[in-house]
Design an enzyme around this catalytic site. Structure first.
Site, PDB file in Angstrom:
ATOM      1  N   GLU A 286      -9.772   6.845   3.394  1.00  7.37           N
ATOM      2  CA  GLU A 286     -10.702   5.891   3.989  1.00  7.37           C
ATOM      3  C   GLU A 286      -9.889   4.676   4.420  1.00  7.37           C
ATOM      4  O   GLU A 286      -8.824   4.408   3.883  1.00  7.37           O
ATOM      5  CB  GLU A 286     -11.751   5.459   2.953  1.00  7.37           C
ATOM      6  CG  GLU A 286     -11.289   4.370   1.958  1.00  7.37           C
ATOM      7  CD  GLU A 286     -10.193   4.810   0.986  1.00  7.37           C
ATOM      8  OE1 GLU A 286     -10.017   6.032   0.800  1.00  7.37           O
ATOM      9  OE2 GLU A 286      -9.508   3.940   0.409  1.00  7.37           O
TER      10      GLU A 286
ATOM     11  N   LYS B 199       0.809  -1.225   0.000  1.00  6.94           N
ATOM     12  CA  LYS B 199       0.000   0.000   0.000  1.00  6.94           C
ATOM     13  C   LYS B 199       0.842   1.275   0.000  1.00  6.94           C
ATOM     14  O   LYS B 199       0.467   2.278  -0.585  1.00  6.94           O
ATOM     15  CB  LYS B 199      -0.946  -0.001   1.193  1.00  6.94           C
ATOM     16  CG  LYS B 199      -2.077  -1.002   1.025  1.00  6.94           C
ATOM     17  CD  LYS B 199      -3.265  -0.686   1.921  1.00  6.94           C
ATOM     18  CE  LYS B 199      -4.453  -1.548   1.556  1.00  6.94           C
ATOM     19  NZ  LYS B 199      -4.287  -2.966   1.965  1.00  6.94           N
TER      20      LYS B 199
ATOM     21  N   SER C 269       1.700  -9.800  -1.144  1.00 12.77           N
ATOM     22  CA  SER C 269       1.302  -8.405  -0.951  1.00 12.77           C
ATOM     23  C   SER C 269       1.613  -7.834   0.423  1.00 12.77           C
ATOM     24  O   SER C 269       1.837  -6.636   0.567  1.00 12.77           O
ATOM     25  CB  SER C 269      -0.191  -8.244  -1.243  1.00 12.77           C
ATOM     26  OG  SER C 269      -0.959  -9.101  -0.427  1.00 12.77           O
TER      27      SER C 269
HETATM   28  C1  LIG Z   1      -5.111  -3.973   1.469  1.00 15.02           C
HETATM   29  C2  LIG Z   1      -4.427  -5.237   1.168  1.00 15.02           C
HETATM   30  C3  LIG Z   1      -4.815  -6.060   0.072  1.00 15.02           C
HETATM   31  C4  LIG Z   1      -6.000  -5.755  -0.787  1.00 15.02           C
HETATM   32  O1  LIG Z   1      -5.944  -4.562  -1.506  1.00 15.02           O
HETATM   33  P1  LIG Z   1      -5.712  -4.531  -3.081  1.00 15.02           P
HETATM   34  O2  LIG Z   1      -6.029  -3.141  -3.463  1.00 15.02           O
HETATM   35  O3  LIG Z   1      -6.627  -5.532  -3.704  1.00 15.02           O
HETATM   36  O4  LIG Z   1      -4.293  -4.883  -3.319  1.00 15.02           O
HETATM   37  C5  LIG Z   1      -4.083  -7.192  -0.176  1.00 15.02           C
HETATM   38  N1  LIG Z   1      -3.025  -7.554   0.602  1.00 15.02           N
HETATM   39  C6  LIG Z   1      -2.630  -6.812   1.652  1.00 15.02           C
HETATM   40  C7  LIG Z   1      -1.468  -7.257   2.459  1.00 15.02           C
HETATM   41  C8  LIG Z   1      -3.307  -5.629   1.972  1.00 15.02           C
HETATM   42  O5  LIG Z   1      -2.909  -4.898   3.024  1.00 15.02           O
END
Ligand SMILES: *Cc1c(COP(=O)(O)O)cnc(C)c1O
Length: 404
Positions: A119, A97, A385
């Site tokens: 948000e 993020k 992610s």
């Molecule tokens: C917020 C988040 C997501 C989901 O958000 P996307 O916009 O779909 O990437 C996925 N993995 C993690 C670790 C997150 O913090």
């Protein structure tokens, strides 16, 4: 690595922000001039070398990019494929993020704004925004559903510790979608000095394109890294999907390669035949939410349904419009993973590779097991992610009787 800079893409939206029939700008008239100005300004900075050298400098020295592309040999052996993990979990603040927030924060400063709003659902985007606001000296207000404020005590404290003000949103279902509605409403009357940092590839144009550009550094690095290691492109790239930003970020540098298959994983929750899941693409239908036309979870009257997932980052009842386009267009494949499968993969990756993933990420990992037979002999990249630190309390509750 050189400085990252976005590229023109065959999948850029049209002048009004449409990806095929999706996207656009479905907003009150008062918001239109604000969005048009943002679009105009973003056009100016999108390929601006000086702006991008500032973004790259922070991504390198503050966030720790480039992130590693790691060959996970232990799970590779079990699946019978060569599996690489793109380590977005190693970023400062623990997920992808921050890539987006740094770029939007610097853009806010370029536009002369002194305040930012955002948000947040589980609090991850709120924490990333509060972090960057503190770094860049911007006053920060985070909108968070009242229910989430109660559920996410630790992230609430983190945001406050970083100096942000948190507004508890009491309307509607008191969760993420209501927080986003209130943030948009606040922005309409405060846009002179306030920049709205949206956390995923959703919202009215230009956000879906802009946030994709900011997350596409993931795919840009991955492409160079895999070519260096394998001398060829991967067969398959996998990522989990909430709003879709980490997924489109890594996919965007592979979508024009016919031999690379991109697969997005939605939250199957308790199962797609129950009404407790987050599969906007699989089970939703086109509708308008947060200023964009996209697949959303709604009932026959067009009332937005609540999404459900064990991972707070995936329980958004909508999805970025570009994903809706790619689903209908067939450019990206989509599948889903249930809560139980995700928890199983959460333990599996922890114990096989010594990497504790975020619950969201565990959905992408779980797909390796689900689709094992079709992956044999393939080279696969999974976008890791985020890290699992934020999920420890919940994980302990779920796994207490199993892991002793
Ligand atoms: C917020 C988040 C997501 C989901 O958000 P996307 O916009 O779909 O990437 C996925 N993995 C993690 C670790 C997150 O913090």
């Amino acid at each position: 690595m050189n400085n990252y800079i976005p590229k023109d893409s065959k999948f850029d939206p049209d002048i009004d922000g449409h990806f095929g029939k999706f996207g656009g700008r479905f907003v009150p008239e008062t918001l239109m001039p604000i969005l048009l100005e943002l679009e105009q300004q973003y056009k100016k900075y999108r390929f601006d070398k000086k702006f991008w050298s500032e973004v790259n400098d922070l991504l390198k020295n503050y966030v720790g990019r480039p992130t590693a592309l790691y060959e996970a040999k232990n799970i590779s052996e079990q699946i019978g494929a060569k599996i690489y993990l793109k380590r977005e979990d190693l970023n400062h603040t623990g997920a992808h993020k921050v890539n987006n927030v740094i770029a939007q924060g610097l853009l806010a400063k370029k536009l002369g704004k002194t305040k930012v709003i955002a948000e947040t659902g589980a609090g991850q985007h709120g924490v990333a925004t509060a972090t960057i606001a503190s770094l860049l000296g911007l006053q920060c207000t985070i909108f968070m559903g009242a229910k989430d404020v109660k559920r996410q005590e630790l992230n609430l404290f983190r945001m406050k510790l970083l100096g942000a003000t948190v507004v508890s949103v009491e309307s509607g279902s008191q969760t993420l979608k209501d927080a986003m509605n209130d943030a948009i409403r606040f922005w309409v009357t405060n846009a002179t000095d306030t920049f709205y940092i949206i956390g995923t590839v959703a919202g009215p144009h230009p956000y879906p394109m802009m946030v994709r550009d900011f997350q596409a550094i993931i795919g840009w690095e991955t492409r160079q890294q895999i070519l260096e290691k394998e001398n060829s492109l991967p067969d398959i790239v996998i990522a989990c999907i909430g709003g879709g930003s980490n997924a489109i970020g890594i996919f965007s540098h592979f979508l024009e390669d016919k031999d690379v298959k991109c697969i997005g994983i939605e939250a199957g929750g308790l199962g797609i035949d129950t009404d407790k899941h987050g599969c906007s693409l699989e089970k939703g239908s086109p509708g308008v939410l947060h200023g964009q036309l996209s697949y959303i979870l709604q009932d026959e009257d067009g009332q937005i349904s609540e999404a459900h997932s064990i991972s707070a980052g995936l329980d958004y009842p909508g999805i970025g419009p570009e994903h809706s386009f790619h689903k209908d267009n067939g450019t990206i494949d989509y599948d889903n993973i249930t809560d139980d499968e995700a928890i199983d993969a959460f333990v599996w990756l922890s114990q096989q590779e010594g990497i504790i993933p975020a619950f969201e990420t565990a959905h992408a990992i779980a797909y390796l097991k689900k689709a094992k037979d079709s992956l044999k002999g393939k080279t696969v990249v999974v976008n890791l992610s985020g890290r699992g630190d934020k999920d420890m309390i919940q994980a302990k509750e779920i796994l207490e009787d199993i892991i002793i």
